[in-house]
Design an enzyme around this catalytic site. Structure first.
Site, PDB file in Angstrom:
ATOM      1  N   LYS A   1      10.682  28.448 125.050  1.00 50.55           N
ATOM      2  CA  LYS A   1      11.312  29.758 124.599  1.00 50.55           C
ATOM      3  C   LYS A   1      10.161  30.541 124.004  1.00 50.55           C
ATOM      4  O   LYS A   1       9.665  30.221 123.038  1.00 50.55           O
ATOM      5  CB  LYS A   1      12.401  29.295 123.353  1.00 50.55           C
ATOM      6  CG  LYS A   1      12.779  30.539 122.670  1.00 50.55           C
ATOM      7  CD  LYS A   1      14.177  30.258 122.018  1.00 50.55           C
ATOM      8  CE  LYS A   1      14.002  31.000 120.876  1.00 50.55           C
ATOM      9  NZ  LYS A   1      14.035  32.348 120.858  1.00 50.55           N
TER      10      LYS A   1
ATOM     11  N   TYR B   1       9.958  26.086 120.864  1.00 51.86           N
ATOM     12  CA  TYR B   1      10.146  27.160 120.556  1.00 51.86           C
ATOM     13  C   TYR B   1       8.708  27.751 119.824  1.00 51.86           C
ATOM     14  O   TYR B   1       8.373  27.520 118.660  1.00 51.86           O
ATOM     15  CB  TYR B   1      10.990  27.016 119.426  1.00 51.86           C
ATOM     16  CG  TYR B   1      11.695  28.398 118.767  1.00 51.86           C
ATOM     17  CD1 TYR B   1      11.395  29.704 119.001  1.00 51.86           C
ATOM     18  CD2 TYR B   1      12.687  28.431 117.605  1.00 51.86           C
ATOM     19  CE1 TYR B   1      11.701  30.776 118.462  1.00 51.86           C
ATOM     20  CE2 TYR B   1      13.034  29.639 116.982  1.00 51.86           C
ATOM     21  CZ  TYR B   1      12.711  30.682 117.397  1.00 51.86           C
ATOM     22  OH  TYR B   1      13.070  31.845 117.014  1.00 51.86           O
TER      23      TYR B   1
END
Ligand code: NGF
Length: 289
Positions: A161, A133
């Site tokens: 992400k 992330y």
């Protein structure tokens, strides 16, 4: 693991406790109404960093219990406390989450070796895949192409992400790692990210707008850019109003207008004021009715 994933909004009561009924309604709404491909659980949008370890576990349990096998589930387990990350990674893997995700460690200025060790330490303990992330605006961690390459050497790290407005880096990543999963993280930039060949998107506003997000993503994939541009413009008008009124407060209040009990924000986040609630109702009317 491809497609549209909602970054699940949290549901809390006035005392800051998890509103289980509301959380189940949010899960159902995303699956039954928005028909998203998956849910990203305990991310920023879930107010994860305001929760205790037992509360995080309870959210993971409720969401898995409600969603079952209906959609893919990604568990965000990142924490400044590595032991907590490992504990949550084991817990969610046992629950049957399809993938883990962990925010890059933040606050202290960790060097890249430390960041790499953090991911490898989590993955040594579990048999699951990891989506990095990356959200530099909130963490201050900016990784370059070579650093992503080093992370991706661990085969259990299957994607990222990518929540950054850096389309040069996004293109380089897509080109260099065709086999890795790349999810776009900024909903207002879904169209340009889709044109660059992302595998999917993870977003907070999909709690409200999952149907149109899919249309943008799929129109761009088919090369229907005129339609995708029109849809992204409509979406961005809505996102501008949501951001101006307070992101998480507005998502919750619009959901409430739709009959989904999304509760309030957890302190120290403020709950919606009367004027925010009123504007949220106007947003619902203006963009969704
Ligand atoms: O809320 C933020 C913080 N970003 C989200 C999303 O990247 C967060 C994004 O959807 C997320 O996935 C998570 O819950 O971990 C934005 O809210 C949206 O694009 C509006 O700017 O920046």
């Amino acid at each position: 693991m491809k497609g549209i994933f909602t970054a699940l909004i949290g549901a809390f009561d006035e005392q800051g406790q998890i509103n289980e009924k509301g959380l189940r309604e949010i899960v159902r709404y995303n699956i039954d109404h928005s028909k998203v491909d998956g849910l990203y659980v305990n991310g920023s949008t879930g107010e994860n960093f305001l929760l205790s370890t037992p509360q995080k576990k309870k959210v993971f349990e409720i969401v898995k219990d409600e969603a079952g096998q209906e959609v893919k589930l990604i568990a965000q387990v990142g924490s400044l406390n590595l032991e907590e990350s490992i504990e949550l990674a084991k817990f969610t893997t046992e629950l049957g989450y399809d993938a883990l995700s962990a925010v890059t460690p933040f606050y202290y200025k960790f060097d890249f070796e430390e960041i790499k060790d953090y991911y490898n330490a989590i993955l040594e303990e579990v048999d699951n895949q990891m989506i990095v992330y990356s959200i530099p605006a909130l963490t201050g961690v900016n990784m370059n192409l070579e650093q992503f390459r080093e992370l991706f050497e661990n085969e259990k790290i299957t994607g990222v992400k990518f929540t950054a407005p850096d389309f040069f880096l996004l293109e380089r990543l897509r080109h260099a790692f065709p086999e890795k999963l790349i999810y776009s993280g900024f909903d207002e930039m879904l169209l340009p990210a889709s044109v660059l060949g992302i595998d999917g998107a993870i977003g907070s506003t999909f709690n409200l707008n999952g149907v149109k997000a899919r249309e943008i993503f799929e129109s761009a994939q088919k090369g229907d850019l005129e339609k995708a541009r029109k849809l992204q413009k409509e979406t961005n008008d809505m996102i501008s109003d949501v951001l101006s009124n307070g992101l998480y407060q507005t998502i919750k209040e619009v959901l409430k207008v739709r009959g989904v009990d999304a509760g309030v924000c957890r302190k120290p986040m403020k709950s919606a004021t009367e004027s925010q609630i009123k504007f949220a109702a106007e947003i619902q009317k203006k963009y969704f009715e």
